[in-house]
Design a protein around this motif. Structure first.
Motif, PDB file in Angstrom:
ATOM      1  N   ASP A 193       0.858  -1.181   0.000  1.00  9.29           N
ATOM      2  CA  ASP A 193       0.000   0.000   0.000  1.00  9.29           C
ATOM      3  C   ASP A 193       0.897   1.234   0.000  1.00  9.29           C
ATOM      4  OD1 ASP A 193      -1.764   2.071   0.422  1.00  9.29           O
ATOM      5  OD2 ASP A 193      -2.776   1.130   2.145  1.00  9.29           O
ATOM      6  N   LEU A 194       0.958   1.927  -1.126  1.00  6.43           N
ATOM      7  CA  LEU A 194       1.854   3.074  -1.244  1.00  6.43           C
ATOM      8  C   LEU A 194       1.477   4.208  -0.301  1.00  6.43           C
ATOM      9  CD1 LEU A 194       2.408   3.201  -5.115  1.00  6.43           C
ATOM     10  CD2 LEU A 194       3.980   2.379  -3.365  1.00  6.43           C
ATOM     11  N   SER A 195       0.226   4.272   0.091  1.00  6.59           N
ATOM     12  CA  SER A 195      -0.196   5.339   1.000  1.00  6.59           C
ATOM     13  C   SER A 195       0.427   5.168   2.387  1.00  6.59           C
ATOM     14  CB  SER A 195      -1.722   5.373   1.114  1.00  6.59           C
ATOM     15  OG  SER A 195      -2.215   4.222   1.793  1.00  6.59           O
ATOM     16  N   LYS A 196       0.934   3.979   2.673  1.00  8.51           N
ATOM     17  CA  LYS A 196       1.555   3.711   3.971  1.00  8.51           C
ATOM     18  C   LYS A 196       3.084   3.677   3.884  1.00  8.51           C
ATOM     19  CE  LYS A 196      -2.437   1.057   5.608  1.00  8.51           C
ATOM     20  NZ  LYS A 196      -2.917  -0.269   6.094  1.00  8.51           N
ATOM     21  N   ALA A 197       3.629   3.980   2.730  1.00 10.61           N
ATOM     22  CA  ALA A 197       5.082   3.939   2.551  1.00 10.61           C
ATOM     23  C   ALA A 197       5.744   5.038   3.369  1.00 10.61           C
ATOM     24  CB  ALA A 197       5.437   4.106   1.078  1.00 10.61           C
ATOM     25  N   THR A 198       6.900   4.745   3.918  1.00 13.35           N
ATOM     26  CA  THR A 198       7.655   5.747   4.664  1.00 13.35           C
ATOM     27  C   THR A 198       8.306   6.726   3.692  1.00 13.35           C
ATOM     28  OG1 THR A 198       9.732   4.483   4.623  1.00 13.35           O
ATOM     29  CG2 THR A 198       8.178   4.020   6.422  1.00 13.35           C
ATOM     30  N   ARG A 199       8.784   7.845   4.223  1.00  7.65           N
ATOM     31  CA  ARG A 199       9.450   8.816   3.358  1.00  7.65           C
ATOM     32  C   ARG A 199      10.706   8.216   2.744  1.00  7.65           C
ATOM     33  NH1 ARG A 199      13.344  12.804   3.502  1.00  7.65           N
ATOM     34  NH2 ARG A 199      12.920  14.593   2.147  1.00  7.65           N
ATOM     35  N   GLU A 200      11.437   7.421   3.516  1.00  6.49           N
ATOM     36  CA  GLU A 200      12.659   6.808   2.982  1.00  6.49           C
ATOM     37  C   GLU A 200      12.319   5.823   1.868  1.00  6.49           C
ATOM     38  OE1 GLU A 200      16.901   6.601   2.943  1.00  6.49           O
ATOM     39  OE2 GLU A 200      15.411   8.019   3.686  1.00  6.49           O
ATOM     40  N   GLU A 201      11.236   5.078   2.020  1.00  6.81           N
ATOM     41  CA  GLU A 201      10.801   4.185   0.942  1.00  6.81           C
ATOM     42  C   GLU A 201      10.407   4.972  -0.298  1.00  6.81           C
ATOM     43  OE1 GLU A 201       8.955   0.364   3.409  1.00  6.81           O
ATOM     44  OE2 GLU A 201       7.721   2.164   3.114  1.00  6.81           O
ATOM     45  N   MET A 202       9.734   6.093  -0.081  1.00  4.48           N
ATOM     46  CA  MET A 202       9.329   6.919  -1.219  1.00  4.48           C
ATOM     47  C   MET A 202      10.531   7.509  -1.939  1.00  4.48           C
ATOM     48  SD  MET A 202       6.107   6.691  -1.626  1.00  4.48           S
ATOM     49  CE  MET A 202       5.864   8.014  -2.818  1.00  4.48           C
ATOM     50  N   ARG A 203      11.637   7.707  -1.225  1.00  2.00           N
ATOM     51  CA  ARG A 203      12.859   8.230  -1.852  1.00  2.00           C
ATOM     52  C   ARG A 203      13.475   7.209  -2.818  1.00  2.00           C
ATOM     53  NH1 ARG A 203      16.029  12.295   0.207  1.00  2.00           N
ATOM     54  NH2 ARG A 203      17.863  10.968   0.532  1.00  2.00           N
ATOM     55  N   THR A 204      12.967   5.980  -2.770  1.00  2.20           N
ATOM     56  CA  THR A 204      13.315   4.983  -3.787  1.00  2.20           C
ATOM     57  C   THR A 204      12.177   4.804  -4.782  1.00  2.20           C
ATOM     58  OG1 THR A 204      14.933   3.714  -2.504  1.00  2.20           O
ATOM     59  CG2 THR A 204      13.679   2.502  -4.135  1.00  2.20           C
ATOM     60  N   TYR A 205      10.954   4.778  -4.296  1.00  2.00           N
ATOM     61  CA  TYR A 205       9.807   4.520  -5.175  1.00  2.00           C
ATOM     62  C   TYR A 205       9.652   5.565  -6.283  1.00  2.00           C
ATOM     63  CZ  TYR A 205       8.103   0.982  -1.849  1.00  2.00           C
ATOM     64  OH  TYR A 205       7.963  -0.134  -1.053  1.00  2.00           O
ATOM     65  N   VAL A 206       9.973   6.824  -5.975  1.00  2.00           N
ATOM     66  CA  VAL A 206       9.815   7.844  -7.021  1.00  2.00           C
ATOM     67  C   VAL A 206      10.743   7.560  -8.198  1.00  2.00           C
ATOM     68  CG1 VAL A 206       8.948   9.674  -5.527  1.00  2.00           C
ATOM     69  CG2 VAL A 206      11.433   9.401  -5.824  1.00  2.00           C
TER      70      VAL A 206
END
Length: 426
Positions: A193-206
């Protein structure tokens, strides 16, 4: 005044001088906090965002620089990869990558380079624009996956800006986000669930929303990431072997007649299973390091090789020094390229051996089919490394193993071709 008081005053004076020096060295103004300032929704011009976030924009504009890689692999000079790997002409024979396979330039050239690529033509579909511009957000809102089947030329005319701020940031909150529907769907299938991703995870997901392997669903041209069985080369190959969504092949090789796959920049999949990925390091930690200017800390948007920003990218975790780090990367990449080039040449020989076997009277068709499957897998193992942008650095152990498999499978394909023909065709 007692001697004790004089001593304390002297120590206080030294402390003041010392900490003043430290303050000067680190930039001394208290680090300013960058407050989120809303940008109008649907604003895709980086220059408009730059008026509010000038340091980020200034670094983003540096991606217009065209320069070779510090190690000689990759870089942002628009040269043909076949200059270093002539086996590309044979291995991708019969499909557009044999005609035009240039090194990627920076994000600011994404639309321009697509527009001028010899791999596209009047019949090219809109799916090709998925990762080239934030306008894909609008295209998907208007037509869902229907945009993927529209003429690419039509969508290119509407794409006035390449990869920009809106690709990764919510315009109101500046929170990181992903807009690629293929990435969102792939993560949902994995139960994430991307809405629950941490900021550090999002720094890879983007980054992962575009720097990943994919294929086009036959008919709809929907972009699909082949992650249902995992990220490893063998796992993705097994996924493709089951003919997902009736996807059989990217093309048939005109010499070997093998049903081939074309890998597409699997940077995220390779990185995720590597040392840094497993340690929780994000893509941005290395490729978009924190910088400081005029007392303000900001994230660099000059997305480039960490070798160009070694102190900021690597030194926060590594204490060996920039010379050692640079040499380590160069060694890994030199060794990877040597094995990659060898594997590519052996795959090319396998295509030729199978062609000759196929032209032999009374060839054993079962053994010939086996040879075709072997060269298909050998080329996948070679290409999943060749198409990845780190030249082995993102995951050295896996890369070397995969190239070893590619070499062995190519030799097995040649042996099967010889058995099929009943003679040594190569």
């Amino acid at each position: 005044m007692s001697n004790m008081q004089k001593t304390l005053i002297a120590l206080l004076g030294v402390a003041v001088i010392f900490f003043s020096f430290v303050a000067v060295r680190v930039g001394v103004k208290p680090a300013a906090t960058v407050k989120a300032s809303p940008i109008p929704a649907g604003e895709y011009d980086a220059a408009v965002w730059g008026k509010v976030y000038p340091l980020q924009y200034e670094s983003y504009r540096r991606m217009a620089e065209v320069a070779p890689s510090p190690t000689g692999y990759g870089g942002s000079v628009n040269v043909q990869k076949s200059d270093m790997q002539p086996e590309i002409f044979t291995n991708f024979k019969g499909m557009p990558f044999s005609k035009d396979y240039t090194e990627d330039r920076g994000h600011v050239y994404a639309v321009e380079d697509l527009l001028h690529s010899k791999r596209i033509g009047p019949a090219s579909k809109g799916a090709c624009i998925t990762c080239k511009t934030p306008y894909v957000e609008q295209f998907y809102k208007e037509a869902g996956w229907g945009y993927a089947n529209k003429p690419l030329g039509e969508l290119l005319e509407r794409s006035k800006h390449p990869v920009t701020c809106a690709q990764c940031h919510d315009s109101e909150t500046m929170n990181l986000r992903v807009i690629n529907p293929a990435f969102i769907e792939a993560q949902e299938r994995r139960g994430i669930d991307l809405s629950k991703a941490t900021r550090e995870e999002m720094r890879t997901y983007v980054c992962a929303q575009c720097h990943s392997e994919y294929y086009f669903e036959p008919g709809s041209m929907r972009v699909v990431f082949p992650w249902d069985k995992g990220f490893k080369p063998e796992e993705m190959y097994t996924y493709y072997a089951e003919k997902p969504n009736n996807f059989l092949q990217d093309w048939e090789h005109p010499d070997s007649k093998a049903p081939m796959l074309k890998a597409q920049h699997p940077d995220y999949e390779t990185f995720a299973n590597g040392t840094h990925g497993k340690a929780g390091v994000s893509c941005a930690d290395c490729h978009m390091p924190y910088m400081r200017k005029d007392g303000q800390k900001y994230t660099s948007h000059f997305i480039t090789s960490p070798l160009k920003t070694l102190d900021a990218s690597c030194s926060p975790c590594h204490s060996q020094g920039t010379e050692w780090l640079s040499e380590r990367v160069k060694t890994i990449q030199d060794q990877t390229f040597l094995l990659q080039h060898t594997a590519g040449l052996n795959v090319a020989k396998a295509h030729e051996a199978i062609r000759k076997a196929g032209d032999t009277p009374n060839v054993n068709q079962a053994e010939l089919a086996k040879a075709r499957e072997l060269v298909r897998k050998a080329q996948w193992m070679w290409d999943i490394v060749s198409a990845e942008n780190s030249m082995g650095f993102h995951n050295t152990d896996q890369t070397m193993t995969t190239l070893g498999q590619a070499n062995e499978l190519a030799h097995q394909a040649i042996e099967s071709a010889n058995l099929a023909a009943g003679i040594n065709v190569l």
